[in-house]
Motif scaffolding. Sequence first.
Motif, PDB file in Angstrom:
ATOM      1  N   THR A 222      10.678   3.127  -5.144  1.00 43.78           N
ATOM      2  CA  THR A 222       9.229   3.221  -5.277  1.00 43.78           C
ATOM      3  C   THR A 222       8.508   1.886  -5.147  1.00 43.78           C
ATOM      4  O   THR A 222       7.648   1.702  -4.286  1.00 43.78           O
ATOM      5  N   MET A 223       8.856   0.939  -6.026  1.00 42.20           N
ATOM      6  CA  MET A 223       8.005  -0.244  -6.168  1.00 42.20           C
ATOM      7  C   MET A 223       7.912  -1.060  -4.873  1.00 42.20           C
ATOM      8  O   MET A 223       6.838  -1.494  -4.479  1.00 42.20           O
ATOM      9  N   ALA A 224       9.073  -1.269  -4.232  1.00 37.58           N
ATOM     10  CA  ALA A 224       9.070  -2.111  -3.034  1.00 37.58           C
ATOM     11  C   ALA A 224       8.167  -1.510  -1.957  1.00 37.58           C
ATOM     12  O   ALA A 224       7.366  -2.219  -1.342  1.00 37.58           O
ATOM     13  N   VAL A 225       8.292  -0.195  -1.728  1.00 39.10           N
ATOM     14  CA  VAL A 225       7.463   0.397  -0.669  1.00 39.10           C
ATOM     15  C   VAL A 225       6.006   0.449  -1.081  1.00 39.10           C
ATOM     16  O   VAL A 225       5.112   0.276  -0.260  1.00 39.10           O
ATOM     17  N   LEU A 226       5.784   0.640  -2.382  1.00 38.80           N
ATOM     18  CA  LEU A 226       4.410   0.675  -2.879  1.00 38.80           C
ATOM     19  C   LEU A 226       3.701  -0.645  -2.608  1.00 38.80           C
ATOM     20  O   LEU A 226       2.523  -0.698  -2.256  1.00 38.80           O
ATOM     21  N   MET A 227       4.435  -1.749  -2.759  1.00 44.12           N
ATOM     22  CA  MET A 227       3.815  -3.063  -2.622  1.00 44.12           C
ATOM     23  C   MET A 227       3.842  -3.580  -1.184  1.00 44.12           C
ATOM     24  O   MET A 227       3.162  -4.549  -0.867  1.00 44.12           O
ATOM     25  N   LEU A 228       4.637  -2.946  -0.310  1.00 47.47           N
ATOM     26  CA  LEU A 228       4.850  -3.528   1.010  1.00 47.47           C
ATOM     27  C   LEU A 228       4.447  -2.653   2.188  1.00 47.47           C
ATOM     28  O   LEU A 228       4.218  -3.166   3.276  1.00 47.47           O
ATOM     29  N   ALA A 229       4.399  -1.334   1.996  1.00 45.05           N
ATOM     30  CA  ALA A 229       4.245  -0.475   3.166  1.00 45.05           C
ATOM     31  C   ALA A 229       2.797  -0.347   3.617  1.00 45.05           C
ATOM     32  O   ALA A 229       2.522   0.126   4.706  1.00 45.05           O
ATOM     33  N   GLY A 230       1.855  -0.760   2.790  1.00 43.47           N
ATOM     34  CA  GLY A 230       0.473  -0.783   3.230  1.00 43.47           C
ATOM     35  C   GLY A 230      -0.382   0.367   2.738  1.00 43.47           C
ATOM     36  O   GLY A 230      -1.603   0.271   2.728  1.00 43.47           O
ATOM     37  N   ASN A 231       0.249   1.488   2.338  1.00 39.87           N
ATOM     38  CA  ASN A 231      -0.478   2.607   1.750  1.00 39.87           C
ATOM     39  C   ASN A 231      -1.666   3.114   2.555  1.00 39.87           C
ATOM     40  O   ASN A 231      -2.799   3.109   2.091  1.00 39.87           O
ATOM     41  N   THR A 232      -1.405   3.553   3.786  1.00 40.63           N
ATOM     42  CA  THR A 232      -2.436   4.298   4.503  1.00 40.63           C
ATOM     43  C   THR A 232      -1.911   5.701   4.733  1.00 40.63           C
ATOM     44  O   THR A 232      -0.701   5.923   4.765  1.00 40.63           O
ATOM     45  N   LEU A 233      -2.838   6.640   4.896  1.00 40.01           N
ATOM     46  CA  LEU A 233      -2.429   8.041   4.958  1.00 40.01           C
ATOM     47  C   LEU A 233      -2.275   8.555   6.384  1.00 40.01           C
ATOM     48  O   LEU A 233      -2.220   9.745   6.621  1.00 40.01           O
ATOM     49  N   LEU A 234      -2.242   7.639   7.357  1.00 37.23           N
ATOM     50  CA  LEU A 234      -2.074   8.064   8.748  1.00 37.23           C
ATOM     51  C   LEU A 234      -0.600   8.228   9.071  1.00 37.23           C
ATOM     52  O   LEU A 234       0.249   7.605   8.441  1.00 37.23           O
ATOM     53  N   VAL A 235      -0.322   9.065  10.072  1.00 40.96           N
ATOM     54  CA  VAL A 235       1.054   9.179  10.525  1.00 40.96           C
ATOM     55  C   VAL A 235       1.421   7.872  11.232  1.00 40.96           C
ATOM     56  O   VAL A 235       0.730   7.460  12.156  1.00 40.96           O
ATOM     57  N   PRO A 236       2.493   7.209  10.768  1.00 40.91           N
ATOM     58  CA  PRO A 236       2.847   5.940  11.396  1.00 40.91           C
ATOM     59  C   PRO A 236       3.294   6.162  12.838  1.00 40.91           C
ATOM     60  O   PRO A 236       3.957   7.140  13.156  1.00 40.91           O
TER      61      PRO A 236
END
Lengths: 299, 281
Positions: A222-236
């Motif tokens: 959880t934490m690593a992706v929460l802080m690093l993935a950017g948190n947008t709701l678009l399909v990457p």
Amino acid sequence: MHLAQSKTNTREKFFVAGITIIAALSSLLLIAVVFFMLQESLPIWLDTGGFKFLTGANWRPVAVPPKLGIAPMLVSTMWVALGALLIAAPLGFGCAIFMAEFAPAWLAAVIRPVLNMLTGIPSVVYGFLGAAVLVKFFEVTFDLASGESLFAASLVLAVMVLPFIVANSEAALRAVPAEYRYAGLSLGVSKPYFALHILVPMARKGMLGALVLAFGRAMGETMAVLMLAGNTLLVPTSWFSKGEPLPALIALELGSATPGTLHYQALFAAGLVLVVLVIAVNVIINIILRRTRSGVNSI
Amino acid sequence: MNKRNLTDYLLTGFFWVSGLFILLVLVAILAYLIWRGGAFINMEFILGSPAGYPLGSEGGIFPAIKGTLWLVLLALIFSIIPGLATAIYLSEYGRNQRLAEPVNLLVQSMTGIPSIVVGLFVYALCVVKLRWGISLLAGGVALSLMVFPVIVVTSRDALLAVNDNYRLVAKALGVSESYTLWRIILPRAVPGILAGILLALGYAAGATAPIMVTAAAIIASSSGVLLEPVMALPYHLYILFNEHMSLDNAYATALVLVLMLLFINALALWLHSMQERNNAR
């Protein structure tokens, strides 16, 4: 004498019955978690429809009517986890082969506890360092407005799952019977050739198991992706776009979702999807490993 | 140099590099944290409360340390006894029982549950249904669920590692099962079991996701009241960084957390090696 004997006997029976009951109950915990999540998310599966939920590309939980599709998060989860494996697998296998074949005994004795220490560093610290150092580095080097991306998350996750891959693959490599080493080396085969063409093929199931295990970990982190993935709701659309994997979605929105609403139920449905994915991975690894208990293939 | 030789050199080089990379990662993490955070750690930081505006941008982390200790304590209280009981069942009594296999499989699979899912479960059950609210108690329950399988698996392995001859001889001499367990098997497994508990302790102290949704507050006194939210070190670190409160304090907090956990981990490793030496005898 007889009386005392029977007294201890009854006590012993109570004790055994007690721990048997506790053991039985504890095994029910996992089932209870899954069942509970299913119950909380039931309206999503029945009313909204499971297929629509899994493949919907829009997540607007508080709109009227709410749009609840977790496809962007599912894709992000997979992308981040597979990306992490892509980076970690060569290094992890390389290190495992190094420890099993090449490292002097003292060096292997240093690396082994270091692997343990790396697993002991909490994910929030990895996430923090990734965000404070790596993301900053991307922003400066490539002149980006914000350096967060699925790639950054994969990179940090790769470091996090590396110790698991190394430890489990090394165990598989070491389980290969020594006769093969003697036979191979006495035929004049070089050490790297032996490692790559004899050792690895023989341990491949165990090494695959290590990879699958790491995949499960990477998906649930959880934490690593929460802080690093950017948190947008678009399909990457690429490894370098932003995304919001399922665990991050749950962590971010749970506190603001009112219990009983579709939003709340959808978060539990997302959690259920995550659990089912991880358990499926666990079952697969069990099937792989059960066929060959030591992780070594017979020829 | 022929082609075969070159490949061999390249491969050997790659193996060495990937092996040394692991060492480099740990050294780099520690060195960087010490470089950026070391100067900010002093008694005031450890024993002080968050201060400044926004609260936390200055001052210390004492309530976060206290909160983490409370959370870990509760997690261990809730998980040690059932965990040990399950481990004893699996290693001593369940060997020939049909129940043992599903218990083993399910507990093993439990180690794979993502921690955020544990948080989700406890949020729905304790925070919402039982109306505990965001609270120390709910966080303790969440962490105990997370570390329970760790305790079972490590204690089970510690018990199984005890030489089977002890069991055989005890049985042959007509020693009662409970005497064998308490006086012969358990004492020999104690270092391994303690190592497992320490591992669980470290795991719980570093976990962020489950307490983020069940127990943690940005500012709290963390005085140990069960139904009040608490501060916790990992969550404090997350907030310090994510809300842009203070990068210096974030580095210092991360360093405190990492040093604490590395110490616990090293202790666990030492106990584990003691157990292995015991078993060699």
